[in-house]
Design an enzyme around this catalytic site. Sequence first.
Site, PDB file in Angstrom:
ATOM      1  CB  ALA A 299      -0.918   0.006   1.226  1.00  0.00           C
TER       2      ALA A 299
ATOM      3  CE1 TYR B  74      -1.968   4.226   4.645  1.00  0.00           C
ATOM      4  CE2 TYR B  74      -2.350   5.427   6.688  1.00  0.00           C
ATOM      5  CZ  TYR B  74      -1.862   4.318   6.027  1.00  0.00           C
ATOM      6  OH  TYR B  74      -1.291   3.301   6.734  1.00  0.00           O
TER       7      TYR B  74
ATOM      8  CG  HIS C 293       7.523   6.280   9.504  1.00  0.00           C
ATOM      9  ND1 HIS C 293       7.677   4.922   9.384  1.00  0.00           N
ATOM     10  CD2 HIS C 293       6.269   6.544   9.060  1.00  0.00           C
ATOM     11  CE1 HIS C 293       6.573   4.379   8.899  1.00  0.00           C
ATOM     12  NE2 HIS C 293       5.707   5.358   8.691  1.00  0.00           N
TER      13      HIS C 293
END
Length: 349
Positions: free
Chosen positions: A96, A162, A210
Amino acid sequence: NVRTPWPEAGTTRLNSIDKIMKVLVTGGAGYIGSHTVRQLVKTGADVTVLDNMVYGHIGAIVDPEVKLVKGDLGDASVVYPLLMTGNFDAVIHFAAYINVGESVQNPLKYYMNNIARPLVLLGAMQAAGVKRFVFSSTCATYGVPTQIPIPETEKQDPINPYGSSKYMLEKVCKDCDRAWGLKSVFLRYFNASGCSVDGLIGEDHEPETHLIPNILLTLTGEKEYIEVFGTDYDTPDGTCIRDYIHVDDLADAHLKAVDYLMKGGSTECFNLGTGLGLSVREILETAEKVTGKKIPVRYGPRREGDPPRLIANPAKAKEILGWEAQCKDANKIVETAWKWMTGPRGGHY
């Protein structure tokens, strides 16, 4: 932070698999996928990876016995023959797109990759009679939660494409269960973090979104500074609080989810987190402690849609899957990420 015993990389935590399984892992050359593949191999599983290599890395597949099929999830000419001849016991689906900001700017890219392409995979599974599916979902399906820590009973109300794309695929899988008996496990991650303890594989995204790797990239010279979005949240130090879960613990949960389905488990969802929250400032302090270096930081305004707190209630996974995060120490998480960053590969494949 609580220090807990933690197996070295590659140690098999799962002892309840009674047979050699054949598992297809989509996106298995990516961050969480590659860590899961490595643990599957340690159990003796026969593993095939399907990855189009848009974000995956050949170097992340470190076990020579893993079969790598380079192909797109939405390409029926690849996926149908693979499923029809593979005799797979289960499919673990990672492939994904995950950049929340990009999903807002380009929603069709996310709906195409995260919903439309997996429909081809599910169609091939139906044709081949493969009825066990472990889905890499996300806590973003909850949107802005009303309960902290978040239980699985929290209303799913995503606030970006998302999260919506993951939520929609969960619904598709439930419909497939009713229609033809597909049994799925939806693993709703909180903040995936860290790298393998031995530094052999790690986190290498382009672009990197991140927090922990972005902090460390400022110390390798690849980023000028880390930007902190918002210092006025209703939290003890004003920055957002998140539940950071080590990637090897996430990988372990996927193995336990497959085992659960192999033993006849029904379609279920599970939150994957530690149940502990750490603020952005606490992560920054941890990184400075671990590395012994000062982090260059700039403080900016809030990002739209960032909830003040996202912390998992992981009790259901412990009760049903027998899974619990083994690494609840932020120092250890950052240490593993820093080892990857400063190792022979320099944080990149």
